[in-house]
Design a protein around this motif. Structure first.
Motif, PDB file in Angstrom:
ATOM      1  N   CYS A   1      33.280 -16.306  -1.289  1.00 35.17           N
ATOM      2  CA  CYS A   1      34.208 -15.167  -1.833  1.00 35.17           C
ATOM      3  C   CYS A   1      34.659 -15.233  -2.410  1.00 35.17           C
TER       4      CYS A   1
ATOM      5  N   THR B   1      31.556  -8.908   7.730  1.00 31.45           N
ATOM      6  CA  THR B   1      30.840  -9.116   6.637  1.00 31.45           C
ATOM      7  C   THR B   1      30.662  -8.744   5.229  1.00 31.45           C
ATOM      8  N   HIS B   2      30.411  -9.012   4.256  1.00 29.09           N
ATOM      9  CA  HIS B   2      30.039  -8.141   3.086  1.00 29.09           C
ATOM     10  C   HIS B   2      31.484  -7.537   2.898  1.00 29.09           C
TER      11      HIS B   2
ATOM     12  N   LYS C   1      34.238  -4.957   1.056  1.00 29.70           N
ATOM     13  CA  LYS C   1      34.754  -4.829   0.139  1.00 29.70           C
ATOM     14  C   LYS C   1      36.606  -3.870  -0.470  1.00 29.70           C
TER      15      LYS C   1
ATOM     16  N   LYS D   1      26.276 -10.633  -6.435  1.00 29.37           N
ATOM     17  CA  LYS D   1      25.086 -10.879  -5.469  1.00 29.37           C
ATOM     18  C   LYS D   1      24.286 -11.848  -5.812  1.00 29.37           C
TER      19      LYS D   1
END
Length: 629
Positions: free
Chosen positions: A35, A103-104, A106, A586
């Motif tokens: 992460c 999640t994910h 930004k 990714k």
């Protein structure tokens, strides 16, 4: 500062428990290696600054003082946690006490999270994990977590990795306190033996028997050594524990030292784990400040000094005698045994040597009892095992399941099945020292004894899943290339034998091999297995042996038909187009072999030597920047 006593430690733990219970809102941002590569530290910094700017009372450490925070409901605790395990979905943010997992995440999501989920009670659905049209708000309801049994990994992702007070608040060092004051050295060894704990580094030797052997050696200098080398491609279990729960490793080593009669220990960590090294050093420093390491610990008369030793990344240093040689400042090479490490280990002294996961399980056993541990897993292999699930599987990441759990449960229930709806083909278990398991093994329990019967091994716990498009000959070539490069060169069978096997495999992959080459591979594999000096050399041929056994038709396609339907007659080379790559990371996170390097917003590069051409990076790249050439 007065010398810490048992009573003072208990008072500090009680205060820490009160402080933890008094926390109103907690924001845990994953600060594991994966992460962090995705930008989680920038998210942490922004969340901390913006929460403070909006008038919230922000705490970055668990308060030591007794009672609740004077800020009341206007307070928020910001925590850098260890790896949550759900690496496919990072960067991750968990909000407690609600148990919401985003999640994910930004940077541009932070303001909305603060406004809706921190200052308000709204859940942001677009940031939730979604499966088959169902959005899961609660962390423990997500199938990936719900079907696990997290014991050793319980604190990873749920606590501040660098906060000693938080470890104390969760009963940290209770087991060490019990071992130090309420148990004899013989009783500690018996408790570990009764639990059935077997070493989680690969060999599966009973830990209690090892400790007892060192305890029975004549009085004198003895050492406790933790193996954090973890060299298997695709494996990161020990790394995540060292990063996310370092005090559990220290506590386990302290208990081992009490049992064995040692006053000094070393944690051997590969240099490629800089964050793990940092977290361990911070934890050791805080334990020393608290009087839990050093001389006359808690006024007991017992002393223990702990050091971190960085290795140079040699795979062979995962072998015990090579590891101790490296700590001594010598070239990491195994020696002939006997004598064993328990008699002749570090600097020729009796040495307890276990890996990170093994030591982390020890405090839980001493605290909860041997019967508790035996209630999990199988009769022959009690407890749980952490696995790094990578490759062509929907949910890659770090998992923990009871010993005896089947591959089917891991791959299809926890892992979510094979990517893109493709068919399962095989899984490489145990890294270069392990073997390939196929569809016929999906319902076989994963434990030391069951896997040994089919020519495989748990190893440190790497699971690389492969789909129907994978060339198994190329997989064997990749692992043999790794083993040959990592051979220490001390013994001829490993040094020369693996080189000859690699040459044969390279010819076969290029469609230049013969049927005689297959016989020669088997003959060489048998010779190396029987005559190599150390366990790593003796198991080096398992990937070749297992693929020849289960996928001989693919070898025949290369040597007879001169055409492989999976690799079109020659090994594929994957490359990243620098004009299309946006540096989103990714592909790097999806790669099961850590073959991709690059920083955020910078062009990434594929190491063709490490790449197994599984295609995970191609399928995951949102910009179409990766292709076969």
């Amino acid at each position: 500062m007065p010398e810490m006593t048992r009573e003072m430690l208990q008072a500090r733990r009680a205060n820490a428990k009160k402080a933890l219970a008094g926390q109103k809102k907690q924001i845990l941002i994953c600060a594991g290696t994966g992460c962090i590569a995705g930008g989680s530290l920038k998210i942490y910094d922004y969340m901390k600054e913006e929460c403070a700017r909006r008038g919230l009372c922000v705490h970055v450490n668990l308060m030591e003082e007794e009672g609740e925070c004077s800020c009341g409901d206007n307070s928020v605790s910001m925590k850098k946690s260890g790896c949550h395990g759900f690496c496919e979905m990072g960067p991750l943010m968990q909000i407690e006490p609600e148990g919401i997992l985003y999640t994910h995440v930004k940077l541009e999501d932070c303001d909305e999270i603060i406004e809706k989920s921190i200052l308000g009670d709204e859940v942001i659905e677009r940031l939730l994990y979604t499966l088959d049209g169902v959005a899961y708000a609660k962390h423990d309801e997500i199938p990936f977590y719900h079907k696990q049994h997290r014991v050793v990994l319980a604190n990873c992702g749920t606590t501040d990795a660098e906060d000693l007070n938080e470890y104390l608040a969760r009963d940290g060092y209770v087991a060490f306190e019990k071992a130090l004051f309420d148990m004899t050295d013989e009783e500690i060894c018996k408790e570990i033996m009764d639990s059935g704990l077997r070493g989680r580094g690969g060999g599966g030797f009973p830990a209690g028997r090892k400790w007892d052997s060192v305890r029975k050696q004549p009085k004198g200098k003895k050492y406790v050594v933790c193996n954090g080398d973890e060299g298997d491609p695709g494996a990161f279990m020990d790394r995540s524990i060292m990063e996310g729960n370092p005090h559990s490793v220290i506590e386990g080593m302290l208990i081992a030292a009490c049992a064995a009669g040692s006053d000094e220990g070393y944690i051997y960590v590969r240099a490629e784990y800089p964050l793990a090294v940092t977290r361990l050093k911070v934890a050791i420093a805080k334990a020393e400040q608290a009087g839990l390491l050093g001389d006359n610990i808690l006024g007991s008369g017992f002393s223990f000094h702990l050091h971190v030793n960085r290795g140079a990344g040699a795979f062979v240093c995962g072998e015990g005698s090579a590891l101790t040689a490296s700590i001594e400042g010598n070239r990491g090479m195994p020696r002939v045994k006997p004598p064993r490490t328990v008699e002749h280990g570090l600097w020729a002294q009796p040495t307890v040597l276990n890996n990170v996961e093994t030591f982390s399980a020890v405090p839980l056993i001493v605290r909860n009892g041997a019967d508790w541990f035996k209630s999990i897993g199988t009769e022959g292999t009690p407890g749980t095992k952490a696995f790094a699930l990578t490759g062509n599987v929907v949910n890659t990441g770090l998992i923990e399941v009871p010993m005896g759990t089947t591959l089917r449960e891991v791959i299809f229930n926890i892992g979510g099945g094979i990517k893109d709806g493709k068919k399962f083909k095989a899984v490489q278990i145990g890294g270069p020292s392990g073997g390939c398991l196929t569809e016929e093994h999906l319902d076989m329990p994963m434990d030391f004894d069951s896997l040994k019967k089919v020519g495989a091994m748990i190893g440190s716990g790497g699971l690389v899943v492969m789909d129907e498009d994978t060339c198994m000959v190329e997989v064997a070539r990749f692992f043999m290339n790794f083993t040959q490069n990592e051979s220490c060169g001390k013994c001829v069978p490993c040094r020369e034998g693996t080189r000859r096997m690699l040459e044969i495999l390279e010819r076969i992959v290029k469609n230049e091999g013969t049927l005689e080459d297959l016989d020669l591979l088997e003959e060489l594999a048998s010779t190396i297995t029987e005559t190599a000096l150390c366990g790593l050399g003796q198991s080096a041929c398992k990937p070749v042996i297992s693929t020849l056994k289960h996928f001989r038709n693919e070898y025949l396609a290369h040597v007879v038909d001169k055409h492989c339907p999976h690799c079109n007659g020659a090994p594929k080379v994957l490359k990243i187009d620098p004009d299309k790559c946006k540096g989103c990371t990714k592909c790097k996170r999806n790669c099961p072999m850590d073959a991709i390097t690059g920083e955020v917003k910078q062009v990434h590069v594929i190491d063709t030597e490490k790449c197994i051409k599984c295609g995970a990076c191609i399928k995951g790249c949102p910009f179409g920047a990766i292709a076969e050439v």
